[in-house]
Design a protein around this motif. Structure first.
Motif, PDB file in Angstrom:
ATOM      1  N   ARG A  53       0.760  -1.089  -0.052  1.00  0.00           N
ATOM      2  CA  ARG A  53       0.039  -0.048   0.110  1.00  0.00           C
ATOM      3  C   ARG A  53       0.738   1.264  -0.004  1.00  0.00           C
ATOM      4  N   TRP A  54       1.971   1.086   0.865  1.00  0.00           N
ATOM      5  CA  TRP A  54       2.800   2.440   0.695  1.00  0.00           C
ATOM      6  C   TRP A  54       3.469   2.662  -0.588  1.00  0.00           C
ATOM      7  N   ALA A  55       3.852   1.355  -1.238  1.00  0.00           N
ATOM      8  CA  ALA A  55       4.475   1.555  -2.800  1.00  0.00           C
ATOM      9  C   ALA A  55       3.551   2.214  -3.688  1.00  0.00           C
ATOM     10  N   ARG A  56       2.272   1.695  -3.432  1.00  0.00           N
ATOM     11  CA  ARG A  56       1.399   2.219  -4.360  1.00  0.00           C
ATOM     12  C   ARG A  56       1.115   3.801  -4.186  1.00  0.00           C
ATOM     13  N   GLY A  57       1.357   4.146  -2.806  1.00  0.00           N
ATOM     14  CA  GLY A  57       1.118   5.589  -2.598  1.00  0.00           C
ATOM     15  C   GLY A  57       2.231   6.502  -2.930  1.00  0.00           C
ATOM     16  N   THR A  58       3.475   5.776  -2.936  1.00  0.00           N
ATOM     17  CA  THR A  58       4.716   6.307  -3.411  1.00  0.00           C
ATOM     18  C   THR A  58       4.541   6.560  -4.944  1.00  0.00           C
ATOM     19  N   ALA A  59       4.123   5.510  -5.797  1.00  0.00           N
ATOM     20  CA  ALA A  59       4.062   5.647  -7.088  1.00  0.00           C
ATOM     21  C   ALA A  59       3.160   6.759  -7.262  1.00  0.00           C
ATOM     22  N   ILE A  60       1.821   7.265  -6.794  1.00  0.00           N
ATOM     23  CA  ILE A  60       0.935   8.147  -6.939  1.00  0.00           C
ATOM     24  C   ILE A  60       1.781   9.537  -6.858  1.00  0.00           C
ATOM     25  N   LEU A  61       2.396   9.575  -5.944  1.00  0.00           N
ATOM     26  CA  LEU A  61       3.017  10.934  -5.190  1.00  0.00           C
ATOM     27  C   LEU A  61       4.118  11.080  -6.487  1.00  0.00           C
ATOM     28  N   PHE A  62       5.095  10.156  -6.993  1.00  0.00           N
ATOM     29  CA  PHE A  62       6.069  10.176  -7.813  1.00  0.00           C
ATOM     30  C   PHE A  62       5.447  10.549  -8.990  1.00  0.00           C
ATOM     31  N   ALA A  63       4.278  10.158  -9.666  1.00  0.00           N
ATOM     32  CA  ALA A  63       3.842  10.537 -10.838  1.00  0.00           C
ATOM     33  C   ALA A  63       3.441  12.031 -10.880  1.00  0.00           C
ATOM     34  N   PHE A 413      -6.484  21.054 -10.293  1.00  0.00           N
ATOM     35  CA  PHE A 413      -6.875  19.870 -10.839  1.00  0.00           C
ATOM     36  C   PHE A 413      -6.098  18.681 -10.108  1.00  0.00           C
ATOM     37  N   LEU A 414      -4.721  18.747 -10.220  1.00  0.00           N
ATOM     38  CA  LEU A 414      -4.058  17.611  -9.835  1.00  0.00           C
ATOM     39  C   LEU A 414      -4.140  17.486  -8.251  1.00  0.00           C
ATOM     40  N   ALA A 415      -4.209  18.571  -7.584  1.00  0.00           N
ATOM     41  CA  ALA A 415      -4.569  18.522  -6.080  1.00  0.00           C
ATOM     42  C   ALA A 415      -5.640  17.647  -5.712  1.00  0.00           C
ATOM     43  N   VAL A 416      -6.713  17.784  -6.408  1.00  0.00           N
ATOM     44  CA  VAL A 416      -7.957  17.001  -6.201  1.00  0.00           C
ATOM     45  C   VAL A 416      -7.836  15.880  -6.369  1.00  0.00           C
ATOM     46  N   ILE A 417      -7.041  15.317  -7.591  1.00  0.00           N
ATOM     47  CA  ILE A 417      -6.833  14.128  -7.985  1.00  0.00           C
ATOM     48  C   ILE A 417      -6.077  13.146  -7.014  1.00  0.00           C
ATOM     49  N   VAL A 418      -4.830  13.736  -6.618  1.00  0.00           N
ATOM     50  CA  VAL A 418      -4.250  13.070  -5.641  1.00  0.00           C
ATOM     51  C   VAL A 418      -4.743  13.006  -4.209  1.00  0.00           C
ATOM     52  N   THR A 419      -5.490  14.119  -3.834  1.00  0.00           N
ATOM     53  CA  THR A 419      -6.112  13.861  -2.525  1.00  0.00           C
ATOM     54  C   THR A 419      -7.035  12.724  -2.719  1.00  0.00           C
ATOM     55  N   MET A 420      -7.811  12.651  -3.674  1.00  0.00           N
ATOM     56  CA  MET A 420      -9.005  11.578  -3.672  1.00  0.00           C
ATOM     57  C   MET A 420      -8.272  10.283  -3.777  1.00  0.00           C
ATOM     58  N   LEU A 421      -6.980  10.060  -4.761  1.00  0.00           N
ATOM     59  CA  LEU A 421      -6.465   8.760  -4.747  1.00  0.00           C
ATOM     60  C   LEU A 421      -5.740   8.317  -3.146  1.00  0.00           C
ATOM     61  N   LEU A 422      -5.073   9.357  -2.755  1.00  0.00           N
ATOM     62  CA  LEU A 422      -4.558   8.895  -1.473  1.00  0.00           C
ATOM     63  C   LEU A 422      -5.706   8.805  -0.233  1.00  0.00           C
ATOM     64  N   TRP A 423      -6.736   9.485  -0.600  1.00  0.00           N
ATOM     65  CA  TRP A 423      -7.943   9.337   0.707  1.00  0.00           C
ATOM     66  C   TRP A 423      -8.607   8.091   0.447  1.00  0.00           C
ATOM     67  N   TRP A 424      -8.678   7.386  -0.807  1.00  0.00           N
ATOM     68  CA  TRP A 424      -9.048   6.322  -0.963  1.00  0.00           C
ATOM     69  C   TRP A 424      -8.001   5.001  -0.470  1.00  0.00           C
ATOM     70  N   VAL A 426      -6.312   5.541   2.337  1.00  0.00           N
ATOM     71  CA  VAL A 426      -6.415   5.574   3.535  1.00  0.00           C
ATOM     72  C   VAL A 426      -7.565   4.778   4.225  1.00  0.00           C
ATOM     73  N   LEU A 427      -8.843   5.111   3.323  1.00  0.00           N
ATOM     74  CA  LEU A 427     -10.020   4.480   3.680  1.00  0.00           C
ATOM     75  C   LEU A 427     -10.182   3.050   3.410  1.00  0.00           C
ATOM     76  N   SER A 428      -9.471   2.518   2.561  1.00  0.00           N
ATOM     77  CA  SER A 428      -9.495   1.341   1.995  1.00  0.00           C
ATOM     78  C   SER A 428      -8.513   0.602   2.935  1.00  0.00           C
ATOM     79  N   SER A 429      -8.012   0.839   4.090  1.00  0.00           N
ATOM     80  CA  SER A 429      -6.862   0.305   4.972  1.00  0.00           C
ATOM     81  C   SER A 429      -7.561  -0.948   5.360  1.00  0.00           C
ATOM     82  N   PRO A 430      -6.906  -2.119   5.569  1.00  0.00           N
ATOM     83  CA  PRO A 430      -7.588  -3.403   5.917  1.00  0.00           C
ATOM     84  C   PRO A 430      -8.133  -3.339   7.392  1.00  0.00           C
ATOM     85  N   THR A 431      -9.111  -4.213   7.756  1.00  0.00           N
ATOM     86  CA  THR A 431      -9.666  -4.190   8.974  1.00  0.00           C
ATOM     87  C   THR A 431      -9.411  -5.450   9.527  1.00  0.00           C
TER      88      THR A 431
END
Length: 446
Positions: A53-63, A413-424, A426-431
């Motif tokens: 999950r952190w790797a996917r977050g890193t990829a989003i931020l890198f892009a 626009f980029l800020a909204v997109i990256v916020t939505m992706l990262l928020w997703w 966080v919210l999809s963290s396993p329980t």
């Protein structure tokens, strides 16, 4: 809106946006690697899930960082052509090396993301280490170029032209060490605090979730270490500024007159007309002690410099105060976490501590933004310190308000997109990772 103001505003907005992703690009790969190392050591699935999950977050931020960084490279040429014509041959090497480090990071990030089932575990971990190293060294090269603007060297000035250029001397200028050290630690601190705050918030909602405990167990040591190292780097940086850019230090402190045993002012807004700082609290001799390690040392005030060379004292002073205030709060909370961890011999997850981390979670990035205001506004009116004024470097192209508004819309626009992706993310963290009943929580051994 004048051309100079529009160009400076556009560059400031672009830098303010990009610096957030640059910081994350330096620190997130390190967290990712530490998490994978824990998985290889313990073979607990929670660490494997966290790493991916952190790797996917890193990829989003890198892009997003790649996009915003590309825009910045265009803006340097389009908005400041005279600066690039003058300085391009001098600071071209750190920019070229930064590009090399960026592509290295991209290559190994690709191998990391798609190599889970194709590479041996130790080889896969190595690719992550190379991602973390490339991200860190990329940031260092860029800051070296900026440091040169504050401490130009590595060339000779003949009839207003730069000759006998020495690229290595330019890159390794007098400000390079202090600036790169301060910025690199700031990236780890800002990211560590933010990540700790996010998982602290999730733990407050679900205290038995081992996934967020695992994340906090990795992010917290980075945060604590960086919080304690940052004041040391800040001391090095402040003393460097005192020697190289005395008017910047004077603006940071609102020191209008040269004096021995200069006080350190807390709060207040400097008033250039009255040359005072109303509503501030002065601590005697502290500025002299901080700048020169001598409480009776003489600190040069703004009165020694032409008024047209003064930075905007109100902006620089307030940004400096904000940066220090954020740093002290992060240090205080980190110190409390360290004491609790040491006393209880267990991950500190007391409710009040978690709430404190949630509150301070944005302070690292706020401090980074404030620090860049100090660095850049404090150098004004120079784009190259005491060599080229910012007004002499701006493009003659009219209607700069148009690209300013265009890029503002793109960044929004980029800020909204990256916020939505990262928020997703966080919210999809396993329980499914729950602590067994009866297992000790904060205050007991884990």
């Amino acid at each position: 809106m004048t051309d100079l103001f529009a160009a400076r505003s556009q560059m400031a907005m672009s830098l303010a946006f990009h610096i957030l992703f640059a910081c994350a690009g330096i620190a997130m790969p390190a967290l990712m690697v530490l998490s994978e190392r824990m998985w290889l050591k313990t073979r607990k699935e929670v660490y494997l899930d966290l790493t991916k999950r952190w790797a996917r977050g890193t990829a989003i931020l890198f892009a997003i960082g790649a996009v915003s960084g590309t825009v910045l490279s265009f803006e340097l040429g389009l908005l400041w052509p005279r600066f690039m014509k003058y300085a391009g041959a001098i600071i071209g090497m750190p920019f070229s090396l930064e590009g090399f480090a960026f592509f290295t990071e991209a290559i190994f990030l690709g191998l990391y993301l798609y190599g889970w089932d194709r590479l041996q575990p130790k080889v896969h971990l190595l690719t992550g280490i190379l991602v973390a190293f490339s991200g860190m060294i990329s940031g260092i090269f860029v800051v070296c170029a900026n440091a040169w603007m504050n401490s130009p060297s590595g060339f000779e000035l003949v009839n207003g032209e730069a000759v006998n250029i020495r690229p290595f001397a330019a890159m390794l200028n007098a400000a390079a060490f202090s600036q790169t050290l301060h910025m690199t630690i700031a990236a780890y601190l800002a990211t560590g605090v933010a990540v700790s705050g996010i998982h602290a918030w999730m733990l407050l909602k679900d205290s038995s979730n081992e996934f967020h405990r695992a994340a906090l167990r990795i992010a917290l040591p980075m945060t604590i270490a960086a919080a304690f190292l940052q004041p040391i780097s800040g001391d090095i940086s402040a003393r460097s500024v005192a020697h190289r850019q005395p008017e910047k230090l004077a603006a940071m402190e609102g020191l209008f007159k040269t004096e021995r045993g200069a006080p350190f002012h807390i709060g207040g807004i400097p008033d250039p007309k009255t040359e005072t700082i109303p509503y501030s609290i002065a601590i005697p001799k502290l500025l002299s002690l901080m700048a020169y390690h001598d409480p009776n040392a003489e600190v040069r005030g703004l009165d020694e410099f032409p008024r047209e060379d003064w930075p905007n004292t109100a902006v620089v002073h307030l940004a400096f105060q904000l940066m220090i205030g954020c740093g002290l709060l992060m240090l205080g909370v980190s110190a409390a976490a360290l004491v609790l961890w040491w006393k209880k011999k267990a991950l500190p997850t007391q409710q009040r501590l978690l709430q404190a981390f949630v509150i301070i979670s944005p302070l690292g990035f706020i401090a980074v933004e404030a620090g860049w205001f100090v660095t850049e506004v404090g150098r004004q009116p120079w784009i190259i310190y005491r060599i080229m004024r910012t007004a002499d470097a701006v493009t003659p192209m009219p209607w700069l308000i148009v690209p300013f508004l265009t890029y503002s819309a793109i960044y929004l626009f980029l800020a909204v997109i990256v916020t939505m992706l990262l928020w997703w993310q966080v919210l999809s963290s396993p329980t499914m990772y729950k602590r067994p009943r009866g297992t000790a929580r904060s205050g007991g051994k884990e």
